[in-house]
Design a protein around this motif. Structure first.
Motif, PDB file in Angstrom:
ATOM      1  N   TYR A  19     -47.799   7.274  58.763  1.00  0.00           N
ATOM      2  CA  TYR A  19     -48.138   8.342  59.026  1.00  0.00           C
ATOM      3  C   TYR A  19     -49.100   8.875  57.940  1.00  0.00           C
ATOM      4  O   TYR A  19     -50.186  10.551  58.219  1.00  0.00           O
ATOM      5  CB  TYR A  19     -46.675   9.005  59.479  1.00  0.00           C
ATOM      6  N   TYR A  20     -48.424   8.837  56.340  1.00  0.00           N
ATOM      7  CA  TYR A  20     -49.020  10.205  55.661  1.00  0.00           C
ATOM      8  C   TYR A  20     -50.364  10.035  55.033  1.00  0.00           C
ATOM      9  O   TYR A  20     -51.125  10.721  54.527  1.00  0.00           O
ATOM     10  CB  TYR A  20     -48.042   9.379  54.049  1.00  0.00           C
ATOM     11  N   ASP A  21     -50.831   8.743  55.042  1.00  0.00           N
ATOM     12  CA  ASP A  21     -52.700   8.575  55.140  1.00  0.00           C
ATOM     13  C   ASP A  21     -53.117   9.707  56.482  1.00  0.00           C
ATOM     14  O   ASP A  21     -54.376  10.022  55.881  1.00  0.00           O
ATOM     15  CB  ASP A  21     -52.630   7.258  56.072  1.00  0.00           C
ATOM     16  N   TYR A  22     -52.660   9.605  57.905  1.00  0.00           N
ATOM     17  CA  TYR A  22     -52.969  10.419  58.075  1.00  0.00           C
ATOM     18  C   TYR A  22     -53.359  12.354  57.953  1.00  0.00           C
ATOM     19  O   TYR A  22     -54.121  12.743  58.067  1.00  0.00           O
ATOM     20  CB  TYR A  22     -52.240  10.267  59.702  1.00  0.00           C
ATOM     21  N   LEU A  23     -51.842  11.890  56.902  1.00  0.00           N
ATOM     22  CA  LEU A  23     -51.525  13.382  57.319  1.00  0.00           C
ATOM     23  C   LEU A  23     -52.366  13.741  55.122  1.00  0.00           C
ATOM     24  O   LEU A  23     -53.272  14.900  55.298  1.00  0.00           O
ATOM     25  CB  LEU A  23     -50.018  13.747  56.398  1.00  0.00           C
ATOM     26  N   TRP A  42     -53.287  17.624  46.292  1.00  0.00           N
ATOM     27  CA  TRP A  42     -52.856  18.196  47.262  1.00  0.00           C
ATOM     28  C   TRP A  42     -52.669  16.323  48.466  1.00  0.00           C
ATOM     29  O   TRP A  42     -51.792  16.984  49.528  1.00  0.00           O
ATOM     30  CB  TRP A  42     -54.194  18.888  47.833  1.00  0.00           C
ATOM     31  N   SER A  43     -52.210  15.276  47.313  1.00  0.00           N
ATOM     32  CA  SER A  43     -52.221  14.382  48.730  1.00  0.00           C
ATOM     33  C   SER A  43     -50.814  14.506  48.236  1.00  0.00           C
ATOM     34  O   SER A  43     -50.173  14.354  46.555  1.00  0.00           O
ATOM     35  CB  SER A  43     -52.867  13.433  47.496  1.00  0.00           C
ATOM     36  N   ILE A  44     -50.303  13.746  49.652  1.00  0.00           N
ATOM     37  CA  ILE A  44     -48.641  13.694  49.722  1.00  0.00           C
ATOM     38  C   ILE A  44     -48.268  12.242  48.785  1.00  0.00           C
ATOM     39  O   ILE A  44     -47.775  12.159  48.268  1.00  0.00           O
ATOM     40  CB  ILE A  44     -48.129  14.267  50.899  1.00  0.00           C
ATOM     41  N   ARG A  45     -49.174  11.639  49.160  1.00  0.00           N
ATOM     42  CA  ARG A  45     -49.116  10.241  48.736  1.00  0.00           C
ATOM     43  C   ARG A  45     -48.653   9.835  47.218  1.00  0.00           C
ATOM     44  O   ARG A  45     -48.202   9.101  46.581  1.00  0.00           O
ATOM     45  CB  ARG A  45     -50.109   9.087  49.058  1.00  0.00           C
ATOM     46  N   ASN A  46     -49.754  10.725  46.472  1.00  0.00           N
ATOM     47  CA  ASN A  46     -49.837  10.544  45.232  1.00  0.00           C
ATOM     48  C   ASN A  46     -48.397  11.298  43.999  1.00  0.00           C
ATOM     49  O   ASN A  46     -48.745  11.016  43.250  1.00  0.00           O
ATOM     50  CB  ASN A  46     -51.356  10.775  44.746  1.00  0.00           C
ATOM     51  N   HIS A 106     -40.905  11.146  47.600  1.00  0.00           N
ATOM     52  CA  HIS A 106     -39.767  10.318  48.071  1.00  0.00           C
ATOM     53  C   HIS A 106     -38.983  11.643  48.667  1.00  0.00           C
ATOM     54  O   HIS A 106     -38.208  11.906  49.424  1.00  0.00           O
ATOM     55  CB  HIS A 106     -39.681   9.640  47.316  1.00  0.00           C
ATOM     56  N   THR A 107     -39.490  12.743  47.794  1.00  0.00           N
ATOM     57  CA  THR A 107     -37.999  13.627  48.146  1.00  0.00           C
ATOM     58  C   THR A 107     -39.253  14.338  49.726  1.00  0.00           C
ATOM     59  O   THR A 107     -38.215  15.099  50.438  1.00  0.00           O
ATOM     60  CB  THR A 107     -38.772  14.901  46.874  1.00  0.00           C
TER      61      THR A 107
END
Length: 305
Positions: free
Chosen positions: A81-85, A173-177, A182-183
């Protein structure tokens, strides 16, 4: 009574299926609502409005089946999901200018639009905008015709890169990085119980939850290739089997040919023998006839004397 219970169970099952699988019309409606509120708050122009609609459509269309596995606590689905995001936010980075993207990241209902609560997933934008039927702008011009033609399936890099010449956002801008990943994950899906050893996708399952469905299209192509090769091999095997049958038939005929020739030879010999016998019988009958005629003539001559 049993009939009423059966109808009630059927209605519950149909409702569960509808809630699990989002229809295409539902995807377009959710996409328009999210895009409409982004255009209102970020002051998008018409071209940006249409491009943001495409980007949100690809994102929502990609996660609509994935979210069922997220609700079940599959960690691989949550990571996907976070990859899509991240891909969606990367595409938006090339459409929005630097100021618009900064405001976009500050609004969690835009930057991280999906959350889970009470065993269901929904869009955060409905918390701020409670009237689900109110829109500030008309539908995009390709509201009913766009079907993912500008997603990463067809473009390795972002389709929207280079289309706008205003200053772009160049920060992280990336959430995964991000360190706050985790928050953000606890804020989005804190109520989901992650299953142990679910970080890998189950083997043998169709990989339809790939980033922007790029790998999914490759799988379909490869599947079609495998099917075509299977058909070719089956045709070749059929041809080979037919050839083998013809060869075996010829071999059997060749094996049977000596016996047939012997039978023909024997029949010819029998016909020859019967012909010889008939000729001998004809000769004997003719000789007997001659003898009888000679005897009768001799007896007549003796009588005359």
């Amino acid at each position: 009574m049993k009939r009423i219970i059966f109808i009630f169970l059927a209605a519950m099952m149909s409702t569960a299926v509808c809630s699990a699988a989002m229809s295409n019309s539902k995807v377009r409606k959710e996409t328009r609502f999210l895009t409409d509120k982004m255009a209102y708050e970020l002051n998008l122009n018409t071209e940006q409005y249409n491009d943001v609609y495409e980007i949100n459509y690809d994102f929502i269309s990609g996660i609509r089946y994935l979210m069922d596995d997220v609700l079940r606590g599959e960690e691989w689905a949550l990571n996907r999901y976070y990859d899509y995001l991240d891909v969606r936010n990367d595409d938006l980075r090339w459409v929005l200018n630097n100021r618009q993207y900064g405001r976009f990241m500050q609004a969690a209902y835009f930057y991280r639009p999906v959350y889970v609560s009470g065993g269901r997933w929904s869009f955060r934008v409905y918390i701020t905008y409670t009237n689900h039927n109110h829109f500030y702008f008309p539908r995009p011009y390709h509201y009913r015709t766009y079907c993912g033609g500008h997603c990463r399936t067809h473009y390795h890099n972002s389709y929207y890169r280079g289309r706008y010449h205003h200053p772009h956002y160049t920060g992280s801008w990336s959430i995964r990085n991000e360190k706050s990943y985790h928050t953000s994950r606890r804020s989005d899906f804190g109520s989901v119980n992650i299953r142990p050893n679910s970080h890998k996708r189950p083997a043998g399952r169709d990989d339809v939850y790939t980033t922007r469905r790029s790998n999914g299209s490759n799988n379909r192509i490869s599947t079609g290739t495998r099917n075509s090769s299977t058909r070719r091999s089956s045709v070749d095997s059929g041809r080979k089997s037919s050839k083998e049958k013809i060869e075996t038939t010829r071999t059997k005929n060749n094996d049977k040919s000596p016996s047939r020739s012997r039978v023909k030879t024997a029949s010819k010999e029998r016909r020859n023998a019967s012909g010889v016998r008939s000729s001998e019988s004809r000769r004997s009958s003719s000789s007997s006839t001659t003898r009888s005629s000679t005897g009768s003539s001799s007896s007549r001559s003796s009588e005359r004397r």
